[in-house]
Motif scaffolding. Structure first.
Motif, mmCIF file in Angstrom:
data_model
loop_
_atom_site.group_PDB
_atom_site.id
_atom_site.type_symbol
_atom_site.label_atom_id
_atom_site.label_comp_id
_atom_site.label_asym_id
_atom_site.label_seq_id
_atom_site.Cartn_x
_atom_site.Cartn_y
_atom_site.Cartn_z
ATOM 1 N N ASP A 3 2.499 7.674 3.206
ATOM 2 C CA ASP A 3 1.399 8.599 3.502
ATOM 3 C C ASP A 3 0.059 7.868 3.459
ATOM 4 O O ASP A 3 -0.805 8.084 4.314
ATOM 5 C CB ASP A 3 1.392 9.763 2.510
ATOM 6 N N TRP A 4 -0.129 7.017 2.462
ATOM 7 C CA TRP A 4 -1.365 6.250 2.366
ATOM 8 C C TRP A 4 -1.528 5.360 3.600
ATOM 9 O O TRP A 4 -2.620 5.249 4.150
ATOM 10 C CB TRP A 4 -1.376 5.374 1.119
ATOM 11 N N ALA A 5 -0.429 4.719 4.005
ATOM 12 C CA ALA A 5 -0.476 3.819 5.155
ATOM 13 C C ALA A 5 -0.851 4.578 6.430
ATOM 14 O O ALA A 5 -1.672 4.104 7.222
ATOM 15 C CB ALA A 5 0.869 3.121 5.326
ATOM 16 N N GLN A 6 -0.268 5.752 6.614
ATOM 17 C CA GLN A 6 -0.569 6.522 7.818
ATOM 18 C C GLN A 6 -2.028 6.970 7.838
ATOM 19 O O GLN A 6 -2.662 6.994 8.896
ATOM 20 C CB GLN A 6 0.377 7.711 7.920
ATOM 21 N N GLU A 7 -2.568 7.296 6.684
ATOM 22 C CA GLU A 7 -3.989 7.671 6.604
ATOM 23 C C GLU A 7 -4.887 6.514 7.037
ATOM 24 O O GLU A 7 -5.990 6.728 7.550
ATOM 25 C CB GLU A 7 -4.350 8.088 5.173
ATOM 26 N N GLN A 112 -5.982 -4.342 2.905
ATOM 27 C CA GLN A 112 -6.636 -4.450 1.601
ATOM 28 C C GLN A 112 -6.854 -3.072 0.990
ATOM 29 O O GLN A 112 -6.661 -2.868 -0.222
ATOM 30 C CB GLN A 112 -7.968 -5.181 1.748
ATOM 31 N N LYS A 113 -7.220 -2.101 1.827
ATOM 32 C CA LYS A 113 -7.397 -0.727 1.333
ATOM 33 C C LYS A 113 -6.065 -0.143 0.862
ATOM 34 O O LYS A 113 -6.019 0.587 -0.139
ATOM 35 C CB LYS A 113 -8.007 0.150 2.423
ATOM 36 N N LEU A 114 -4.988 -0.488 1.575
ATOM 37 C CA LEU A 114 -3.667 -0.026 1.143
ATOM 38 C C LEU A 114 -3.314 -0.637 -0.208
ATOM 39 O O LEU A 114 -2.811 0.053 -1.116
ATOM 40 C CB LEU A 114 -2.619 -0.396 2.190
ATOM 41 N N GLN A 115 -3.600 -1.917 -0.364
ATOM 42 C CA GLN A 115 -3.349 -2.579 -1.643
ATOM 43 C C GLN A 115 -4.148 -1.920 -2.762
ATOM 44 O O GLN A 115 -3.646 -1.718 -3.866
ATOM 45 C CB GLN A 115 -3.709 -4.068 -1.520
ATOM 46 N N ASP A 116 -5.401 -1.575 -2.473
ATOM 47 C CA ASP A 116 -6.239 -0.923 -3.479
ATOM 48 C C ASP A 116 -5.639 0.412 -3.914
ATOM 49 O O ASP A 116 -5.676 0.755 -5.107
ATOM 50 C CB ASP A 116 -7.647 -0.703 -2.926
ATOM 51 N N ARG A 117 -5.082 1.150 -2.954
ATOM 52 C CA ARG A 117 -4.472 2.441 -3.279
ATOM 53 C C ARG A 117 -3.251 2.256 -4.180
ATOM 54 O O ARG A 117 -3.028 3.006 -5.132
ATOM 55 C CB ARG A 117 -4.050 3.165 -1.986
ATOM 56 N N VAL A 122 -0.460 1.913 -9.750
ATOM 57 C CA VAL A 122 0.455 1.183 -10.635
ATOM 58 C C VAL A 122 -0.251 0.160 -11.524
ATOM 59 O O VAL A 122 0.372 -0.441 -12.389
ATOM 60 C CB VAL A 122 1.561 0.469 -9.820
ATOM 61 N N GLY A 123 -1.531 -0.059 -11.289
ATOM 62 C CA GLY A 123 -2.248 -1.072 -12.055
ATOM 63 C C GLY A 123 -2.410 -2.353 -11.255
ATOM 64 O O GLY A 123 -1.749 -2.544 -10.224
ATOM 65 N N PRO A 124 -3.279 -3.260 -11.699
ATOM 66 C CA PRO A 124 -3.546 -4.491 -10.950
ATOM 67 C C PRO A 124 -2.303 -5.363 -10.804
ATOM 68 O O PRO A 124 -1.431 -5.384 -11.675
ATOM 69 C CB PRO A 124 -4.605 -5.206 -11.806
ATOM 70 N N PHE A 125 -2.234 -6.073 -9.689
ATOM 71 C CA PHE A 125 -1.133 -7.020 -9.471
ATOM 72 C C PHE A 125 -1.620 -8.116 -8.531
ATOM 73 O O PHE A 125 -2.585 -7.945 -7.788
ATOM 74 C CB PHE A 125 0.107 -6.317 -8.894
ATOM 75 N N GLY A 126 -0.944 -9.260 -8.590
ATOM 76 C CA GLY A 126 -1.297 -10.382 -7.719
ATOM 77 C C GLY A 126 -0.878 -10.102 -6.290
ATOM 78 O O GLY A 126 0.209 -9.576 -6.049
ATOM 79 N N HIS A 127 -1.738 -10.472 -5.329
ATOM 80 C CA HIS A 127 -1.399 -10.199 -3.942
ATOM 81 C C HIS A 127 -2.212 -11.101 -3.011
ATOM 82 O O HIS A 127 -3.241 -11.653 -3.390
ATOM 83 C CB HIS A 127 -1.691 -8.731 -3.591
ATOM 84 N N PHE A 166 0.721 -4.288 16.214
ATOM 85 C CA PHE A 166 0.417 -5.472 15.417
ATOM 86 C C PHE A 166 1.202 -5.413 14.117
ATOM 87 O O PHE A 166 1.598 -4.337 13.661
ATOM 88 C CB PHE A 166 -1.075 -5.532 15.081
ATOM 89 N N LEU A 167 1.392 -6.588 13.514
ATOM 90 C CA LEU A 167 2.069 -6.686 12.231
ATOM 91 C C LEU A 167 1.123 -7.260 11.177
ATOM 92 O O LEU A 167 0.270 -8.089 11.477
ATOM 93 C CB LEU A 167 3.299 -7.586 12.339
ATOM 94 N N GLY A 168 1.299 -6.816 9.954
ATOM 95 C CA GLY A 168 0.547 -7.368 8.835
ATOM 96 C C GLY A 168 1.402 -7.353 7.586
ATOM 97 O O GLY A 168 2.420 -6.643 7.530
ATOM 98 N N GLU A 169 1.014 -8.137 6.584
ATOM 99 C CA GLU A 169 1.824 -8.273 5.369
ATOM 100 C C GLU A 169 0.947 -8.304 4.118
ATOM 101 O O GLU A 169 -0.181 -8.785 4.169
ATOM 102 C CB GLU A 169 2.647 -9.577 5.391
ATOM 103 N N ILE A 170 1.522 -7.812 3.046
ATOM 104 C CA ILE A 170 0.929 -7.996 1.712
ATOM 105 C C ILE A 170 1.978 -8.724 0.867
ATOM 106 O O ILE A 170 3.054 -8.184 0.597
ATOM 107 C CB ILE A 170 0.564 -6.657 1.035
ATOM 108 N N TYR A 171 1.682 -9.972 0.504
ATOM 109 C CA TYR A 171 2.535 -10.712 -0.421
ATOM 110 C C TYR A 171 2.138 -10.269 -1.830
ATOM 111 O O TYR A 171 0.944 -10.284 -2.167
ATOM 112 C CB TYR A 171 2.297 -12.218 -0.286
#
Length: 349
Positions: A3-7, A112-117, A122-127, A166-171
């Protein structure tokens, strides 16, 4: 997360693991065949592409995301409409994906906004966030995470979205459960292979970039092989032919974002108009566009080839030839040897 991604404008997200060892032999064979051409960075990074945890230490999962890019006003018969451009040799064709804003910036910002959400939940994490911007096996990760399957043209195909995305990734260093891959649905179809103007798809799932018009007009520096120039036609930035004939692209979706709407001058413009852009005008018109990265010299090189092909397509007595010849002559003494050489070739057409 969906849902966050679609927004944020993404059409789908998935999760892949980091063990891509099964893709390593194919990657090394492709590099050994020198199919990467002058893209030296492909060889320089080597197997790091297939080893996410080496690229970003600590990575244990990869979130993949896809974003549709057809402009919002794309007509239903868009595939036929785009193919029809090939029959208008005096029109310059820019690939659909490049007619709007630079996708690198759009995807990275929204990833980056998706990562922030996610971090807020869940709390901070490396990415690390990527979009066609690092040694990442994007197609492999996308297909493993259920975004679609690798088509015979080597792009990802999705049953609900074709390949116009397009494609994108979050490691990330969070262990997430992977999403299920989907099966291949190309069957015996070889429309993309048969449609490739230069024969760059040398076998199903195998692309020789050195012959690909997208590579030649975007990635390749210097002179374009004379043997390939007539095959480029009026494509001046990229090539969509393999996607235009793909049956799955009847399901391609319009973008929900205005970012990918076509800019004035990048759809339907004549080669003479585009060849007349000064460097200043080129930089102004391509600000925030992926086209800017090829620079004015390669822009003129590509259009010179297309002008030569347009001359060859017009009969000897056609009154329209003079405008093409006049445009080419204005660049005959250009400071760039590459531009001069391609103009000279075009005038001889």
């Amino acid at each position: 997360m969906s849902d966050w991604a679609q927004e944020l404008g993404f059409s789908q997200v998935g999760v892949a693991g980091v063990d891509l060892s099964g893709a390593e032999p194919g990657l090394m064979q492709w590099l050994a065949a020198e199919f990467h051409g002058s893209m030296d960075y492909m060889a320089a990074h080597g197997l790091k592409r297939a080893r996410p945890a080496e690229l970003v230490p600590g990575t244990v999962s990869v979130i993949t995301a896809r974003m549709d890019y057809l402009p919002r006003d794309t007509p239903d018969d868009w595939q036929d409409a785009e193919l029809a451009r090939l029959g208008r040799p005096q029109e310059g064709i820019v690939s659909l994906y490049a007619r709007g804003r630079d996708y690198h910036k759009v995807l990275r910002s929204r990833l980056q906004k998706l990562q922030d959400r996610i971090a807020a939940e869940v709390g901070p994490f490396g990415h690390r966030v990527f979009s066609d911007s690092a040694p990442v096996l994007e197609v492999e990760l996308a297909s493993r995470s259920g975004q679609g399957w690798r088509g015979k043209h080597t792009l990802v195909l999705n049953r609900e979205g074709g390949s116009m995305f397009f494609l994108g990734e979050i490691y990330l260093d969070l262990a997430l459960p992977p999403t299920e891959p989907v099966s291949d649905h190309c069957g015996s179809c070889r429309a993309c292979i048969d449609a490739c103007p230069t024969g760059a798809i040398v076998a199903p799932y195998r692309l020789d970039a050195r012959r690909c018009i997208s590579y030649l007009t975007i990635e390749h520096h210097g002179a374009i092989d004379e043997e390939l120039r007539p095959l480029i036609g009026n494509r001046i930035y990229g090539c969509d032919d393999c996607q235009l004939v793909c049956p799955w692209n009847k399901y391609a979706q319009r973008s929900s974002l205005p970012d990918f709407d076509a800019r004035d001058g990048l759809s339907g413009a004549t080669l003479v108009e585009l060849f007349g852009w000064s460097e200043e005008e080129f930089l102004r018109r391509t600000e925030g566009s992926p086209i800017r990265r090829i620079g004015h010299e390669r822009w003129l090189r590509n259009i010179a080839v297309a002008l030569g092909n347009a001359l060859a397509a017009l009969p000897a007595g056609d009154a329209q030839r003079e405008a093409l010849l006049s445009a080419l002559r204005t660049r005959a003494e250009h400071p760039s040897a590459v531009v001069r050489e391609h103009v000279r070739w075009a005038l001889e057409r």
